[in-house]
Write a protein that holds these residues in place. Structure first.
Motif, PDB file in Angstrom:
ATOM      1  N   LEU A  85       0.821  -1.219   0.000  1.00 52.63           N
ATOM      2  CA  LEU A  85       0.000   0.000   0.000  1.00 52.63           C
ATOM      3  C   LEU A  85       0.853   1.266   0.000  1.00 52.63           C
ATOM      4  CD1 LEU A  85      -3.089  -0.777   2.282  1.00 52.63           C
ATOM      5  CD2 LEU A  85      -2.866  -0.921  -0.193  1.00 52.63           C
ATOM      6  N   LEU A  86       1.823   1.312  -0.875  1.00 48.10           N
ATOM      7  CA  LEU A  86       2.611   2.528  -1.054  1.00 48.10           C
ATOM      8  C   LEU A  86       1.872   3.473  -1.994  1.00 48.10           C
ATOM      9  CD1 LEU A  86       6.177   0.980  -1.502  1.00 48.10           C
ATOM     10  CD2 LEU A  86       5.053   1.712   0.611  1.00 48.10           C
ATOM     11  N   PHE A  87       2.064   4.759  -1.774  1.00 49.14           N
ATOM     12  CA  PHE A  87       1.427   5.750  -2.637  1.00 49.14           C
ATOM     13  C   PHE A  87       2.261   5.921  -3.900  1.00 49.14           C
ATOM     14  CE2 PHE A  87       0.150   6.899   1.708  1.00 49.14           C
ATOM     15  CZ  PHE A  87      -1.229   6.887   1.558  1.00 49.14           C
ATOM     16  N   PRO A  88       1.694   5.643  -5.072  1.00 47.03           N
ATOM     17  CA  PRO A  88       2.495   5.678  -6.305  1.00 47.03           C
ATOM     18  C   PRO A  88       3.004   7.070  -6.676  1.00 47.03           C
ATOM     19  CG  PRO A  88       0.152   5.390  -6.806  1.00 47.03           C
ATOM     20  CD  PRO A  88       0.304   5.237  -5.324  1.00 47.03           C
ATOM     21  N   HIS A  89       2.314   8.125  -6.185  1.00 50.98           N
ATOM     22  CA  HIS A  89       2.710   9.496  -6.533  1.00 50.98           C
ATOM     23  C   HIS A  89       3.732  10.079  -5.564  1.00 50.98           C
ATOM     24  CE1 HIS A  89      -0.407   9.929  -3.511  1.00 50.98           C
ATOM     25  NE2 HIS A  89      -0.035  11.178  -3.311  1.00 50.98           N
ATOM     26  N   LEU A  90       4.095   9.313  -4.518  1.00 50.62           N
ATOM     27  CA  LEU A  90       5.078   9.776  -3.542  1.00 50.62           C
ATOM     28  C   LEU A  90       6.365   8.978  -3.699  1.00 50.62           C
ATOM     29  CD1 LEU A  90       2.927  10.099  -0.283  1.00 50.62           C
ATOM     30  CD2 LEU A  90       3.490  11.900  -1.934  1.00 50.62           C
ATOM     31  N   ASN A  91       7.501   9.639  -3.484  1.00 49.26           N
ATOM     32  CA  ASN A  91       8.762   8.902  -3.523  1.00 49.26           C
ATOM     33  C   ASN A  91       8.946   8.113  -2.218  1.00 49.26           C
ATOM     34  OD1 ASN A  91       9.712  10.737  -1.583  1.00 49.26           O
ATOM     35  ND2 ASN A  91      10.786  11.993  -3.092  1.00 49.26           N
ATOM     36  N   VAL A  92      10.023   7.368  -2.141  1.00 46.44           N
ATOM     37  CA  VAL A  92      10.258   6.504  -0.980  1.00 46.44           C
ATOM     38  C   VAL A  92      10.284   7.303   0.317  1.00 46.44           C
ATOM     39  CG1 VAL A  92      11.996   5.048   0.145  1.00 46.44           C
ATOM     40  CG2 VAL A  92      11.386   4.646  -2.248  1.00 46.44           C
ATOM     41  N   LYS A  93      10.988   8.414   0.317  1.00 45.83           N
ATOM     42  CA  LYS A  93      11.081   9.229   1.532  1.00 45.83           C
ATOM     43  C   LYS A  93       9.703   9.673   2.008  1.00 45.83           C
ATOM     44  CE  LYS A  93      12.923  13.569   3.379  1.00 45.83           C
ATOM     45  NZ  LYS A  93      13.711  14.793   3.087  1.00 45.83           N
ATOM     46  N   ASP A  94       8.891  10.195   1.104  1.00 44.18           N
ATOM     47  CA  ASP A  94       7.579  10.695   1.502  1.00 44.18           C
ATOM     48  C   ASP A  94       6.625   9.569   1.860  1.00 44.18           C
ATOM     49  OD1 ASP A  94       8.296  13.350   1.283  1.00 44.18           O
ATOM     50  OD2 ASP A  94       7.706  13.503  -0.821  1.00 44.18           O
ATOM     51  N   ASN A  95       6.784   8.395   1.236  1.00 42.18           N
ATOM     52  CA  ASN A  95       5.979   7.248   1.647  1.00 42.18           C
ATOM     53  C   ASN A  95       6.301   6.846   3.081  1.00 42.18           C
ATOM     54  OD1 ASN A  95       4.056   5.551  -0.117  1.00 42.18           O
ATOM     55  ND2 ASN A  95       5.582   6.235  -1.608  1.00 42.18           N
ATOM     56  N   ILE A  96       7.592   6.835   3.420  1.00 38.00           N
ATOM     57  CA  ILE A  96       7.993   6.439   4.776  1.00 38.00           C
ATOM     58  C   ILE A  96       7.505   7.453   5.812  1.00 38.00           C
ATOM     59  CG2 ILE A  96       9.968   6.046   6.308  1.00 38.00           C
ATOM     60  CD1 ILE A  96      11.472   4.950   3.867  1.00 38.00           C
ATOM     61  N   LEU A  97       7.582   8.729   5.476  1.00 35.56           N
ATOM     62  CA  LEU A  97       7.213   9.771   6.427  1.00 35.56           C
ATOM     63  C   LEU A  97       5.712  10.038   6.472  1.00 35.56           C
ATOM     64  CD1 LEU A  97      10.035  12.418   5.833  1.00 35.56           C
ATOM     65  CD2 LEU A  97       9.870  10.694   7.636  1.00 35.56           C
ATOM     66  N   TYR A  98       4.950   9.422   5.583  1.00 30.82           N
ATOM     67  CA  TYR A  98       3.522   9.728   5.485  1.00 30.82           C
ATOM     68  C   TYR A  98       2.788   9.484   6.801  1.00 30.82           C
ATOM     69  CZ  TYR A  98      -1.350   9.635   4.118  1.00 30.82           C
ATOM     70  OH  TYR A  98      -2.703   9.873   4.052  1.00 30.82           O
ATOM     71  N   SER A  99       3.076   8.357   7.454  1.00 30.43           N
ATOM     72  CA  SER A  99       2.353   8.032   8.688  1.00 30.43           C
ATOM     73  C   SER A  99       2.608   9.057   9.778  1.00 30.43           C
ATOM     74  CB  SER A  99       2.738   6.635   9.179  1.00 30.43           C
ATOM     75  OG  SER A  99       2.267   5.652   8.299  1.00 30.43           O
ATOM     76  N   LEU A 100       3.853   9.542   9.889  1.00 33.86           N
ATOM     77  CA  LEU A 100       4.144  10.572  10.885  1.00 33.86           C
ATOM     78  C   LEU A 100       3.331  11.825  10.612  1.00 33.86           C
ATOM     79  CD1 LEU A 100       8.017  10.420  11.414  1.00 33.86           C
ATOM     80  CD2 LEU A 100       6.229   9.574  12.922  1.00 33.86           C
ATOM     81  N   ARG A 101       3.267  12.222   9.345  1.00 32.40           N
ATOM     82  CA  ARG A 101       2.555  13.450   8.999  1.00 32.40           C
ATOM     83  C   ARG A 101       1.053  13.290   9.170  1.00 32.40           C
ATOM     84  NH1 ARG A 101       6.655  14.449   3.892  1.00 32.40           N
ATOM     85  NH2 ARG A 101       8.409  15.115   5.181  1.00 32.40           N
ATOM     86  N   SER A 102       0.544  12.093   8.907  1.00 32.33           N
ATOM     87  CA  SER A 102      -0.883  11.856   9.089  1.00 32.33           C
ATOM     88  C   SER A 102      -1.262  11.857  10.569  1.00 32.33           C
ATOM     89  CB  SER A 102      -1.291  10.520   8.453  1.00 32.33           C
ATOM     90  OG  SER A 102      -0.740   9.430   9.147  1.00 32.33           O
ATOM     91  N   GLN A 103      -0.260  11.599  11.444  1.00 34.42           N
ATOM     92  CA  GLN A 103      -0.489  11.666  12.885  1.00 34.42           C
ATOM     93  C   GLN A 103      -0.344  13.095  13.414  1.00 34.42           C
ATOM     94  OE1 GLN A 103       2.188   8.843  14.727  1.00 34.42           O
ATOM     95  NE2 GLN A 103       1.334   7.116  13.589  1.00 34.42           N
ATOM     96  N   GLY A 104      -0.110  14.046  12.503  1.00 33.02           N
ATOM     97  CA  GLY A 104      -0.028  15.448  12.888  1.00 33.02           C
ATOM     98  C   GLY A 104       1.319  15.876  13.398  1.00 33.02           C
ATOM     99  N   LYS A 105       2.376  15.098  13.115  1.00 36.55           N
ATOM    100  CA  LYS A 105       3.702  15.426  13.614  1.00 36.55           C
ATOM    101  C   LYS A 105       4.472  16.341  12.672  1.00 36.55           C
ATOM    102  CE  LYS A 105       3.902  11.208  16.313  1.00 36.55           C
ATOM    103  NZ  LYS A 105       4.608   9.955  16.632  1.00 36.55           N
ATOM    104  N   GLY A 106       3.936  16.515  11.455  1.00 39.60           N
ATOM    105  CA  GLY A 106       4.488  17.520  10.557  1.00 39.60           C
ATOM    106  C   GLY A 106       5.903  17.260  10.099  1.00 39.60           C
ATOM    107  N   LYS A 107       6.479  18.268   9.443  1.00 38.54           N
ATOM    108  CA  LYS A 107       7.843  18.178   8.947  1.00 38.54           C
ATOM    109  C   LYS A 107       8.772  18.915   9.912  1.00 38.54           C
ATOM    110  CE  LYS A 107       6.478  18.169   4.088  1.00 38.54           C
ATOM    111  NZ  LYS A 107       6.653  18.809   2.771  1.00 38.54           N
ATOM    112  N   HIS A 108       9.847  18.275  10.269  1.00 35.58           N
ATOM    113  CA  HIS A 108      10.816  18.935  11.145  1.00 35.58           C
ATOM    114  C   HIS A 108      12.173  18.271  10.948  1.00 35.58           C
ATOM    115  CE1 HIS A 108       9.939  15.426  13.648  1.00 35.58           C
ATOM    116  NE2 HIS A 108       8.690  15.764  13.592  1.00 35.58           N
ATOM    117  N   PRO A 109      13.249  18.925  11.294  1.00 35.57           N
ATOM    118  CA  PRO A 109      14.590  18.420  10.994  1.00 35.57           C
ATOM    119  C   PRO A 109      14.935  17.071  11.598  1.00 35.57           C
ATOM    120  CG  PRO A 109      14.660  20.740  11.587  1.00 35.57           C
ATOM    121  CD  PRO A 109      13.272  20.259  11.878  1.00 35.57           C
ATOM    122  N   VAL A 110      14.325  16.737  12.768  1.00 32.99           N
ATOM    123  CA  VAL A 110      14.709  15.492  13.426  1.00 32.99           C
ATOM    124  C   VAL A 110      14.233  14.259  12.668  1.00 32.99           C
ATOM    125  CG1 VAL A 110      14.755  16.547  15.703  1.00 32.99           C
ATOM    126  CG2 VAL A 110      12.660  15.461  14.903  1.00 32.99           C
TER     127      VAL A 110
END
Length: 223
Positions: A85-110
């Motif tokens: 269930l990877l998103f075809p329009h997202l690259n590997v990095k954004d697929n991996i980070l998707y769950s964090l962002r969907s949990q409202g953790k947003g983008k940050h340097p860490v």
């Protein structure tokens, strides 16, 4: 502990469980169609139930009597799906980070260091972060799905046949890495598998399902 009171009608039978599971690694085994994947989806909040109760630790995910339901993105669960269930329009990095962002953790340097550590541990080259799912083999897609789940599921990790597209030698190394990960983060891991092959290192409790019901349960550490 994970408390499950699940009653859901499936095509040929009902998934019917009333069990309390310890917070350690658990392998759910059973023949195809016995309700294993549906049980994971119920825990994650991806399946509805007319009657049920699910509590993890002090958090009630579902209580149909009290009309409590926590949405999947708010449960803090990582889920490695059998079909990726990877998103075809997202690259590997954004697929991996998707769950964090969907949990409202947003983008940050860490985000970068745990991401780099993960892909290294799961034997994905750093250059693959910019690739898209269509450019990956089945085993590589499965490792991306695992990375996404591990990063999102620090408390509870669900994995549905997570190694079926990965060759045996690599599989053994990945199981060692995941075992170290869940111990480091004190994570409860639930793994659906048709077989316990290669999973003995997890020192798991074992729950066997047949036609939606508990056939046997072996709790780690109990004679």
């Amino acid at each position: 502990m994970l408390t499950l009171k699940v009653n859901k009608r499936l095509k040929d039978f009902s998934l019917d469980l009333d069990i309390v599971l310890p917070e350690n690694s658990l392998v759910i085994r059973g023949p195809s169609g016995s309700g294993k994947t549906t049980l994971l989806r119920c825990i994650a909040g991806l399946e509805s139930m007319p009657d049920g109760f699910i509590r993890f630790g002090d958090t009630v995910f579902l209580d149909t009597l009290k009309k409590i339901w926590i949405p999947p993105a708010q449960r803090g669960i990582g889920f490695a799906f059998q079909n990726y269930l990877l998103f075809p329009h997202l690259n590997v990095k954004d697929n991996i980070l998707y769950s964090l962002r969907s949990q409202g953790k947003g983008k940050h340097p860490v985000e970068l260091k745990p991401l780099v550590d993960l892909i290294d541990g799961l034997e994905l080259p750093f250059s693959y972060l910019s690739r898209y799912p269509r450019e990956l083999s089945g085993g590589e897609k499965q490792r991306v799905s695992l990375a996404r789940a591990l990063l999102a599921g620090r408390r509870l990790l669900l994995m549905d046949e997570p190694f079926n597209a990965i060759d045996r030698k690599c599989c053994c190394r990945l199981i060692d890495y995941i075992y170290a990960w869940i111990n480091k983060h004190d994570t409860m891991a639930i793994i659906v598998s048709h077989t316990e092959k290669n999973l003995h290192v997890l020192e798991s409790s074992i729950l066997s399902l047949e036609n939606g019901r508990v056939n046997s349960f072996y709790e780690k550490g109990c004679a």
